[in-house]
Design a protein around this motif. Structure first.
Motif, PDB file in Angstrom:
ATOM      1  N   HIS A  13      29.993   7.241  49.017  1.00 13.65           N
ATOM      2  CA  HIS A  13      28.561   6.966  49.330  1.00 13.65           C
ATOM      3  C   HIS A  13      28.412   5.473  49.617  1.00 13.65           C
ATOM      4  O   HIS A  13      28.368   4.653  48.698  1.00 13.65           O
ATOM      5  N   LYS A  99      23.242  14.509  55.353  1.00  9.74           N
ATOM      6  CA  LYS A  99      22.512  13.852  54.276  1.00  9.74           C
ATOM      7  C   LYS A  99      21.062  14.309  54.262  1.00  9.74           C
ATOM      8  O   LYS A  99      20.372  14.271  55.283  1.00  9.74           O
ATOM      9  N   TYR A 101      17.550  13.391  52.899  1.00  5.59           N
ATOM     10  CA  TYR A 101      16.592  12.476  52.275  1.00  5.59           C
ATOM     11  C   TYR A 101      15.253  13.180  52.243  1.00  5.59           C
ATOM     12  O   TYR A 101      14.679  13.432  53.317  1.00  5.59           O
ATOM     13  N   THR A 106      13.267   7.005  49.805  1.00 12.05           N
ATOM     14  CA  THR A 106      14.047   5.780  49.637  1.00 12.05           C
ATOM     15  C   THR A 106      14.061   4.979  50.936  1.00 12.05           C
ATOM     16  O   THR A 106      13.328   5.305  51.875  1.00 12.05           O
ATOM     17  N   HIS A 136      19.868  12.895  48.340  1.00  8.61           N
ATOM     18  CA  HIS A 136      19.127  11.917  47.527  1.00  8.61           C
ATOM     19  C   HIS A 136      18.135  12.752  46.725  1.00  8.61           C
ATOM     20  O   HIS A 136      17.124  13.216  47.263  1.00  8.61           O
ATOM     21  N   HIS A 174      24.426   9.567  43.717  1.00  9.00           N
ATOM     22  CA  HIS A 174      23.995   8.499  42.797  1.00  9.00           C
ATOM     23  C   HIS A 174      23.152   9.011  41.630  1.00  9.00           C
ATOM     24  O   HIS A 174      21.998   8.651  41.481  1.00  9.00           O
ATOM     25  N   LEU A 219      17.171   2.771  44.075  1.00 11.85           N
ATOM     26  CA  LEU A 219      16.676   4.133  43.871  1.00 11.85           C
ATOM     27  C   LEU A 219      17.848   5.094  43.866  1.00 11.85           C
ATOM     28  O   LEU A 219      18.774   4.902  44.647  1.00 11.85           O
TER      29      LEU A 219
HETATM   30 ZN   LIG Z   1      19.716   7.551  47.968  1.00 11.03          ZN
END
Ligand SMILES: [Zn+2]
Ligand SMILES: NC(=O)N[C@@H](CC(=O)O)C(=O)O
Ligand SMILES: [Zn+2]
Length: 343
Positions: A13, A99, A101, A106, A136, A174, A219
């Motif tokens: 990442h 990905k 989001y 963020t 995320h 994360h 974040l």
């Molecule tokens: Zn993120």
């Protein structure tokens, strides 16, 4: 222990940013990482196979000739990403994941997905083709406290998603909470998580006690120490569902040290050394290689790197600041002494 040789690690990442910034960000990661999953949240975002191919070229151009660093590209999902886009991405061989989001969650997530149900056929296509979904994991509504956003996302969005698309590979990126550790631990083996060096080393006290420290603002936001402890336990447990992802996310100093600062910590200049320091403090240096070098490629179905790096116990000073385009970035641990160094 004064010396540790491990299989060359990868970063699952990473934010490299673009154009003039690549000349600093790419060599920093290429110093010791073999590969990295490159986040697509550019302005505008990397939403098509052609965008990803062009971005990869710019990264390769900025890679030092002495390095074999390999950027693994991702697509940024929007409400309009189609199953055909996924097929093209897989055919390209350049894109290795997509990905998600949640819109507004963020940095540069405004064109993210507003409702995951809108892209269900796209996610089903990913499952069919074995393309992992990187998430995320935070809800974005005003009524949810910023410290609870990951936990509520897991309950309201992630758990139903895992159950509704039975073969979709998912990485919760994360992670920052004990609820994330618990969820990923009990989930099927197709669900994994990355952990950053800053969420392992810090909790919200580091960011807020004795003054507000904008360079710790990222974040999902740093949580209480009991969550930090759960992440430390997961990272050093030897459980292959938890692996290295720095989320190194540089922002210029003036975008961090301001009335409304950007989210993101810059760690790539020394990420593997920072992880080594934390693993040593937890008496778990023997678990670093699995976390940093084995579990990531195993999850993605890629070969482990064949060469090694050697970390030596040797004090050095983290720089106070680093060049960043025509400005500068303040790295994690700026001006402090680090204990490990890649030989
Ligand atoms: Zn993120
Ligand atoms: N982690 C962050 O705080 N910021 C990241 C975006 C992200 O990974 O959420 C960034 O791109 O700056
Ligand atoms: Zn990130």
């Amino acid at each position: 222990m004064n010396k540790l040789t491990i299989t060359r690690p990868d970063d699952w990442h990473l934010h490299l940013r673009d154009n003039e910034f690549l000349t600093q960000t790419v060599p920093a990661s290429a110093r010791y990482f073999g590969r990295a999953i490159i986040m697509p949240n550019l302005v505008p975002p990397v939403t098509t196979m052609d965008d990803a191919i062009a971005y990869q070229k710019r990264i390769v151009q900025a890679t030092p000739a002495s390095s074999r660093f390999e950027p693994l590209m991702t697509l940024y999902l929007t409400d309009n990403t189609t199953p055909d886009d996924i097929q093209n991405a897989v055919d390209s061989k350049v894109v290795v994941a997509c990905k998600l989001y949640p819109a507004g969650a963020t940095t540069n997530s405004d064109s993210g997905v507003t409702d995951i149900n809108r892209i269900k056929p796209t996610l089903e296509k990913m499952a069919e083709l074995g393309l992992p979904l990187l998430i995320h994991g935070e809800v974005t509504t005003d009524d949810i406290d910023i410290f609870d956003r990951e936990k509520i996302f897991i309950e309201t969005t992630l758990e139903p998603l895992v159950n509704s698309i039975p073969s979709l590979k998912i990485v919760l990126e994360h992670i920052t909470t004990k609820q994330a550790v618990e969820f990923v631990t009990q989930a099927p083996s197709r669900v994994a998580a990355t952990i950053t060096p800053h969420h392992l080393a810090y909790n919200r006290n580091h960011m807020l006690v004795g003054g507000i420290r904008p360079h710790f603002y990222c974040l999902p936001i740093l949580k209480r120490n009991e969550h930090q402890a759960a992440l430390q336990q997961a990272a050093t447990s030897g459980n292959p569902k938890f692996f290295l992802g720095t989320d190194s996310a540089p922002h210029a100093q003036d975008k961090k040290e301001t009335a409304c600062g950007c989210a993101g910590c810059y760690s790539a200049f020394a990420a593997i050394e920072l992880y080594a320091e934390t693993f040593e403090a937890l008496d778990a240096l023997d678990k670093l290689e699995g976390f940093a070098s084995h579990f990531g490629p195993d999850f993605y179905g890629l070969p482990r790197n064949e060469d090694t790096i050697t970390l030596v116990k040797s004090e050095w000073q983290a720089p106070e600041s680093l060049e960043f385009g025509d400005t500068q970035v303040i790295p994690l641990r700026a001006g402090t002494t680090l204990n490990w160094k890649v030989a």
